[in-house]
Design a protein around this motif. Structure first.
Motif, PDB file in Angstrom:
ATOM      1  N   MET A   1       0.860  -1.171   0.000  1.00 17.66           N
ATOM      2  CA  MET A   1       0.000   0.000   0.000  1.00 17.66           C
ATOM      3  C   MET A   1       0.905   1.232   0.000  1.00 17.66           C
ATOM      4  SD  MET A   1      -2.960   1.125   2.681  1.00 17.66           S
ATOM      5  CE  MET A   1      -2.737  -0.404   3.480  1.00 17.66           C
ATOM      6  N   SER A   2       0.576   2.208  -0.810  1.00 12.67           N
ATOM      7  CA  SER A   2       1.442   3.378  -0.930  1.00 12.67           C
ATOM      8  C   SER A   2       1.014   4.513   0.000  1.00 12.67           C
ATOM      9  CB  SER A   2       1.456   3.870  -2.376  1.00 12.67           C
ATOM     10  OG  SER A   2       0.361   4.709  -2.636  1.00 12.67           O
ATOM     11  N   ALA A   3       1.990   5.334   0.330  1.00 10.40           N
ATOM     12  CA  ALA A   3       1.722   6.504   1.170  1.00 10.40           C
ATOM     13  C   ALA A   3       0.813   7.482   0.432  1.00 10.40           C
ATOM     14  CB  ALA A   3       3.037   7.169   1.556  1.00 10.40           C
ATOM     15  N   ARG A   4       0.941   7.511  -0.888  1.00  8.74           N
ATOM     16  CA  ARG A   4       0.104   8.397  -1.697  1.00  8.74           C
ATOM     17  C   ARG A   4      -1.376   8.021  -1.576  1.00  8.74           C
ATOM     18  NH1 ARG A   4       1.067   7.866  -7.604  1.00  8.74           N
ATOM     19  NH2 ARG A   4      -1.143   7.838  -7.959  1.00  8.74           N
ATOM     20  N   LEU A   5      -1.644   6.718  -1.570  1.00  7.57           N
ATOM     21  CA  LEU A   5      -3.019   6.237  -1.427  1.00  7.57           C
ATOM     22  C   LEU A   5      -3.583   6.625  -0.059  1.00  7.57           C
ATOM     23  CD1 LEU A   5      -5.486   4.560  -2.314  1.00  7.57           C
ATOM     24  CD2 LEU A   5      -4.278   2.545  -1.450  1.00  7.57           C
TER      25      LEU A   5
ATOM     26  N   LEU B   1     -11.251   2.997  -7.181  1.00  3.94           N
ATOM     27  CA  LEU B   1     -11.385   1.861  -8.090  1.00  3.94           C
ATOM     28  C   LEU B   1     -11.435   2.342  -9.537  1.00  3.94           C
ATOM     29  CD1 LEU B   1     -13.891  -0.388  -6.082  1.00  3.94           C
ATOM     30  CD2 LEU B   1     -11.413  -0.700  -6.380  1.00  3.94           C
ATOM     31  N   ALA B   2     -12.086   3.475  -9.770  1.00  6.72           N
ATOM     32  CA  ALA B   2     -12.139   4.034 -11.126  1.00  6.72           C
ATOM     33  C   ALA B   2     -10.760   4.470 -11.602  1.00  6.72           C
ATOM     34  CB  ALA B   2     -13.106   5.215 -11.163  1.00  6.72           C
ATOM     35  N   LYS B   3      -9.894   4.836 -10.658  1.00  3.53           N
ATOM     36  CA  LYS B   3      -8.523   5.229 -11.013  1.00  3.53           C
ATOM     37  C   LYS B   3      -7.595   4.031 -11.173  1.00  3.53           C
ATOM     38  CE  LYS B   3      -8.654   9.765  -8.843  1.00  3.53           C
ATOM     39  NZ  LYS B   3      -7.990  10.687  -7.929  1.00  3.53           N
ATOM     40  N   GLY B   4      -8.120   2.817 -10.885  1.00  2.74           N
ATOM     41  CA  GLY B   4      -7.337   1.611 -11.103  1.00  2.74           C
ATOM     42  C   GLY B   4      -6.640   1.049  -9.879  1.00  2.74           C
ATOM     43  N   TRP B   5      -6.954   1.564  -8.706  1.00  3.38           N
ATOM     44  CA  TRP B   5      -6.344   1.019  -7.494  1.00  3.38           C
ATOM     45  C   TRP B   5      -6.966  -0.332  -7.188  1.00  3.38           C
ATOM     46  CZ3 TRP B   5      -2.218   2.922  -4.919  1.00  3.38           C
ATOM     47  CH2 TRP B   5      -1.840   4.244  -5.194  1.00  3.38           C
ATOM     48  N   PRO B   6      -6.177  -1.304  -6.739  1.00  7.70           N
ATOM     49  CA  PRO B   6      -6.729  -2.628  -6.383  1.00  7.70           C
ATOM     50  C   PRO B   6      -7.661  -2.520  -5.167  1.00  7.70           C
ATOM     51  CG  PRO B   6      -4.327  -2.717  -6.596  1.00  7.70           C
ATOM     52  CD  PRO B   6      -4.717  -1.283  -6.670  1.00  7.70           C
ATOM     53  N   LEU B   7      -8.738  -3.273  -5.217  1.00  8.18           N
ATOM     54  CA  LEU B   7      -9.748  -3.232  -4.157  1.00  8.18           C
ATOM     55  C   LEU B   7      -9.142  -3.530  -2.791  1.00  8.18           C
ATOM     56  CD1 LEU B   7     -12.689  -2.989  -3.236  1.00  8.18           C
ATOM     57  CD2 LEU B   7     -12.976  -5.419  -3.786  1.00  8.18           C
ATOM     58  N   GLN B   8      -8.259  -4.494  -2.702  1.00 10.43           N
ATOM     59  CA  GLN B   8      -7.670  -4.868  -1.418  1.00 10.43           C
ATOM     60  C   GLN B   8      -6.888  -3.690  -0.817  1.00 10.43           C
ATOM     61  OE1 GLN B   8      -5.143  -8.297  -1.585  1.00 10.43           O
ATOM     62  NE2 GLN B   8      -4.861  -8.385   0.626  1.00 10.43           N
TER      63      GLN B   8
ATOM     64  N   VAL C   1      -7.357  -0.484  -1.477  1.00 10.88           N
ATOM     65  CA  VAL C   1      -8.329   0.558  -1.149  1.00 10.88           C
ATOM     66  C   VAL C   1      -8.985   0.247   0.187  1.00 10.88           C
ATOM     67  CG1 VAL C   1     -10.520   1.616  -1.848  1.00 10.88           C
ATOM     68  CG2 VAL C   1      -8.742   1.184  -3.565  1.00 10.88           C
ATOM     69  N   GLU C   2      -9.402  -0.989   0.373  1.00 11.73           N
ATOM     70  CA  GLU C   2     -10.045  -1.381   1.630  1.00 11.73           C
ATOM     71  C   GLU C   2      -9.082  -1.218   2.806  1.00 11.73           C
ATOM     72  OE1 GLU C   2     -13.171  -1.901   2.131  1.00 11.73           O
ATOM     73  OE2 GLU C   2     -13.701  -1.886   0.006  1.00 11.73           O
ATOM     74  N   SER C   3      -7.819  -1.576   2.612  1.00 13.98           N
ATOM     75  CA  SER C   3      -6.821  -1.420   3.677  1.00 13.98           C
ATOM     76  C   SER C   3      -6.630   0.051   4.034  1.00 13.98           C
ATOM     77  CB  SER C   3      -5.487  -2.030   3.251  1.00 13.98           C
ATOM     78  OG  SER C   3      -5.608  -3.422   3.104  1.00 13.98           O
TER      79      SER C   3
END
Length: 144
Positions: free
Chosen positions: A1-5, A27-34, A36-38
């Protein structure tokens, strides 16, 4: 997981964006669901800290009391309020000041109650801050 996220999610949460909206944007920007949830779990605010922290309540009580006392004084002693308004730049408005007095009393009563309740805090604080700036200008104009 990135600091930017995580930084993005924190910023969106500070703007009172609902987590479902944040999730769909990421999700629309292409981030993986896992990931994003984290990030959403990591940045979840602690509800106990948000409203039970003593300095928070002291501030809310003090801030709300300014509005509630102002509303009460407008209702109990409207003549003093009208004299203040007549000495300010409000005397230049073409509108009668008496209806404005009742608007001020109602506005301050509602604002004080909403600050105490914590309902829509961000928006109420924005309104309260703008209102306090307006009151400051009115009172300063009586000195000129």
């Amino acid at each position: 997981m990135s600091a930017r996220l995580i930084a993005y999610v924190q910023i969106q949460r500070s703007r009172a964006i609902h987590p479902d909206e944040i999730r769909s944007r990421l999700l629309a920007k292409g981030w993986p669901l896992q990931e994003v949830e984290s990030a959403l779990r990591l940045t979840e605010p602690d509800p106990a800290m948000a409203t039970s922290h003593p300095p928070h309540w002291i501030f809310r009580l003090g801030f709300a009391s300014i509005f509630l006392v102002n509303s009460l004084s407008a209702l109990i002693d409207p003549n003093t309020f009208l004299k203040l308004m007549e000495r300010s730049f409000l005397r230049l408005t073409p509108l009668p000041l008496e209806p404005m007095l009742w608007f001020i009393a109602l506005n301050d009563l509602l604002t004080g109650a909403l600050v105490l309740l914590g309902w829509k805090g961000r928006y109420v604080y924005i309104w309260a801050g703008m209102w306090m700036l307006a009151v400051t200008w009115v009172k300063l104009s009586t000195l000129i």
